[in-house]
Design an enzyme around this catalytic site. Structure first.
Site, mmCIF file in Angstrom:
data_model
loop_
_atom_site.group_PDB
_atom_site.id
_atom_site.type_symbol
_atom_site.label_atom_id
_atom_site.label_comp_id
_atom_site.label_asym_id
_atom_site.label_seq_id
_atom_site.Cartn_x
_atom_site.Cartn_y
_atom_site.Cartn_z
ATOM 1 N N HIS A 235 -3.618 -3.314 -42.483
ATOM 2 C CA HIS A 235 -5.023 -3.681 -42.273
ATOM 3 C C HIS A 235 -5.209 -4.302 -40.890
ATOM 4 O O HIS A 235 -6.159 -3.979 -40.167
ATOM 5 C CB HIS A 235 -5.473 -4.679 -43.342
ATOM 6 C CG HIS A 235 -5.709 -4.080 -44.678
ATOM 7 N ND1 HIS A 235 -6.386 -2.898 -44.863
ATOM 8 C CD2 HIS A 235 -5.349 -4.514 -45.922
ATOM 9 C CE1 HIS A 235 -6.452 -2.625 -46.152
ATOM 10 N NE2 HIS A 235 -5.820 -3.582 -46.819
ATOM 11 N N HIS B 184 1.660 -3.647 -46.053
ATOM 12 C CA HIS B 184 0.283 -3.237 -46.344
ATOM 13 C C HIS B 184 -0.722 -4.117 -45.601
ATOM 14 O O HIS B 184 -1.656 -3.602 -44.961
ATOM 15 C CB HIS B 184 0.057 -3.318 -47.857
ATOM 16 C CG HIS B 184 -1.337 -3.016 -48.299
ATOM 17 N ND1 HIS B 184 -1.733 -1.771 -48.748
ATOM 18 C CD2 HIS B 184 -2.449 -3.804 -48.375
ATOM 19 C CE1 HIS B 184 -3.012 -1.808 -49.081
ATOM 20 N NE2 HIS B 184 -3.474 -3.030 -48.857
ATOM 21 N N GLU B 185 -0.543 -5.431 -45.659
ATOM 22 C CA GLU B 185 -1.490 -6.332 -44.995
ATOM 23 C C GLU B 185 -1.432 -6.180 -43.477
ATOM 24 O O GLU B 185 -2.461 -6.249 -42.796
ATOM 25 C CB GLU B 185 -1.218 -7.783 -45.407
ATOM 26 C CG GLU B 185 -1.407 -8.070 -46.892
ATOM 27 C CD GLU B 185 -2.778 -7.664 -47.411
ATOM 28 O OE1 GLU B 185 -3.742 -7.593 -46.620
ATOM 29 O OE2 GLU B 185 -2.888 -7.399 -48.619
ATOM 30 N N HIS C 142 -8.167 1.198 -46.794
ATOM 31 C CA HIS C 142 -7.549 1.775 -47.981
ATOM 32 C C HIS C 142 -7.742 3.293 -48.001
ATOM 33 O O HIS C 142 -8.827 3.795 -47.716
ATOM 34 C CB HIS C 142 -8.137 1.155 -49.247
ATOM 35 C CG HIS C 142 -7.748 -0.279 -49.417
ATOM 36 N ND1 HIS C 142 -8.663 -1.279 -49.620
ATOM 37 C CD2 HIS C 142 -6.528 -0.889 -49.394
ATOM 38 C CE1 HIS C 142 -8.032 -2.442 -49.731
ATOM 39 N NE2 HIS C 142 -6.739 -2.234 -49.584
#
Length: 597
Positions: free
Chosen positions: A194, A190-191, A200
């Protein structure tokens, strides 16, 4: 969110511009909402219900939306955007740019000594991106600056919390914090999302077609974390919204009261929110589109790769997880049974997967029953054989009968639960199993009950000279809605057979339960009564239980029914209608009311 790659002007609430591979900004067409597909978005793996709240949603000081760090320019633009929203001022002009991408699809990185114990996990997360996209993560060397034309690189370290900047934000060290509690594969994926430019998912402009944001449950001062963008400032590359994206918030992020802050419009998909298992097919497709993974000049004449696939240097399609075939045209099939269903028929049967055989490990099934507005649902378990635990912590079937977005009662073992009755027209049943020990599962029947508590004028008079109260009915032309049984309450109402005044159906067993306030009794008066006639009422019949186990010692059929009112022994009365396979009639209609004796 996989979509929202930042722009160079003002973006709704947060801006993060990404640089084109050549270093020049690349203008993209004006974005419009992607079409909604009829099929459901899928996410790899079986998802438990509900997902644990992702660690990346825990607030980090100075981070936006929990885990996104902003540059000074982004902070300024964010404040301007929020001010515009609050004052109603017309938004500053902005043009969509897919900028701040990592040039040449190569992302140099270092893992600091503080994260050395997490290096294998970090590398596994980068491998997951590499296996499904054309991105390449390379240990930083002195030659990268010359080869790539910049000095930017990711620096993984053990900071405070889980957070990342968005896209290629600096021409130098760009930190990603994998702090305490963050060393999980999905959280790191997930990070990294980014860092390559994803925001999101719930920030997308079309999110309201797929989810509900429950602002009343959000912590005070945290509402800005649920802001959404506009199509004039973001791009989705026509990839459909994905509640199963690894970039989506969970259902309880920033909750002030333990209740959901996000629910899916389709209740069966709530369990997919906040999954941190793997990239979803839509995550993969968008990443490959944004980074132009299929943009190889030598493959200009080759057939297009589908479903987010892209051409390698030999012009063969590289398919993302979940697809195969020469053009990635085939979805990988699974032998695991589908166990997400929606039921709208008036009656039905619900079973665990493989019933009556044993269910599998790691199942996560969701069954939604929905009736017409004003109806209720009755669920009756007929079989139960689920791994037992005092708190049903391992395998369980959960019934949500009041609020389908809140936890319900869980059942396991071999004991049949009581009949479950919803308070509204929806019920949600979830079935989950852990990695070991299975059973046959469960079988349940349901019926949707159309409430027939049509109010009638209170014209009842109780005679003081007779032991049984009688009722005089007002002459009205009320509409009567019949049903096959149901639960009835209140101080007065009406019950009738299905289709009344038209003929009821064959092969019925309808149970009508009338219950009034404790301390009062039920008085029932028949207004109309016509069932198939037979001397001993062996074919079609109505039997009545006056409560406390007392039954009338005769079945009623034909046109014969009590002329006087029937009064219950306790505060409830039960009527059971039976019909055989042939010959039907108009049925019955009766009024009830609560009385004091």
């Amino acid at each position: 969110m996989k979509l929202i790659l930042f722009l160079s002007g003002l973006v709704s609430l947060v801006l993060c511009t990404l640089a084109a591979p050549t270093g020049d900004q690349k203008e993209i067409h004006t974005e419009t909402p992607p079409p909604k597909k009829p099929s459901e978005t899928t996410t790899p793996g079986a998802l438990k219900t509900p997902q644990p709240e992702p660690k990346d949603e825990e607030p980090t000081p100075g981070a936006f939306q929990g885990d996104m760090m902003l540059t000074e320019d982004q902070q300024r633009e964010s404040k301007e955007a929020i001010d515009d929203e609050m004052t109603g001022r017309k938004k500053r002009k902005a043009t969509i740019y897919e900028s701040q991408r990592w040039p040449y699809k190569v992302i140099p990185y270092v893992i600091s000594p503080s994260s050395s114990g997490q290096s294998s996990l970090i590398r596994n997360a980068m491998d997951h991106w590499e296996q499904n996209t054309c991105l390449r993560f390379e240990p930083r060397t002195s030659s990268h600056s010359r080869q790539l034309g910049h000095n930017a690189y990711l620096s993984f370290f053990r900071g405070s919390g889980c957070w990342s900047y968005v896209g290629k934000a600096f021409n130098g060290e760009q930190q990603i914090s994998i702090g305490n509690g963050c060393a999980y594969f999905g959280t790191i994926v997930h990070e990294i999302g980014h860092a390559i430019g994803f925001h999101h998912e719930q920030s997308r402009p079309d999110r309201d077609d797929y989810i509900n944001v429950l602002y009343q449950n959000i912590q005070s001062g945290r509402q800005h974390n649920f802001a959404k963008y506009t199509w004039g400032r973001v791009t989705s590359r026509n990839v459909e919204y994905d509640v199963g994206s690894i970039m989506h918030y969970g259902g309880y992020g920033f909750s002030s009261n333990g209740r959901p802050t996000i629910t899916t419009r389709d209740p069966r998909l709530n369990s997919r929110l906040g999954q941190r298992i793997a990239l979803s097919p839509a995550d993969i497709e968008l990443a490959n589109l944004i980074y132009e993974c299929d943009d190889i000049e030598d493959c200009a004449g080759a057939n297009e790769c589908l479903n987010g696939g892209y051409h390698d240097t030999e012009c063969n399609c590289v398919c993302p997880s979940g697809y195969n075939g020469d053009l990635c045209e085939d979805a990988v099939t699974t032998t695991r049974p589908d166990c997400s269903e929606r039921f709208t028929e008036m009656t039905g049967v619900i079973t665990s997967p493989n019933w009556p055989g044993r269910y599998e490990d790691n199942m996560a099934c969701v069954y939604q029953i929905e009736g017409p507005p004003g109806s209720t649902i009755e669920l009756t378990f007929t079989e139960m054989n689920i791994e037992n635990h005092a708190a049903c912590r391992y395998d369980a079937v959960e019934v949500r009968k009041d609020d389908i977005n809140s936890d319900g009662e869980k059942f396991c073992g071999n004991t049949l639960p009581a009949v479950q009755i919803s308070s509204g027209n929806q019920m949600l049943i979830s079935f989950t199993s852990d990695p070991s020990i299975t059973g046959r599962g469960f079988r349940a029947t349901y019926r949707i009950v159309i409430l027939t508590t049509t109010q009638i004028p209170d014209t009842t008079t109780i005679s003081t000279t007779t032991p049984v109260p009688t009722t005089t009915q007002a002459t009205t032309d009320e509409t009567v809605v019949g049903s096959c049984g149901g639960s009835f309450g209140g101080t007065q109402g009406r019950v009738a057979t299905p289709n009344y005044p038209n003929n009821y159906d064959n092969d019925l067993e309808c149970v009508y339960v009338i219950e009034v306030e404790i301390g009062r009794r039920v008085e029932l008066d028949f207004i109309d009564f016509v069932l198939e006639d037979e001397t001993n009422c062996r074919w079609d019949s109505l039997s009545i239980n006056l409560g406390d186990g007392i039954k009338i010692d005769m079945k009623m059929c034909g046109r014969e029914y009590p002329a006087a009112s029937l009064v219950s022994i306790g505060n409830n009365m039960e009527l059971t209608l039976i019909s055989d396979r042939s010959v039907t009639d108009r049925g019955f209609m009766a009024d009830y009311r609560a009385i004091d004796l």
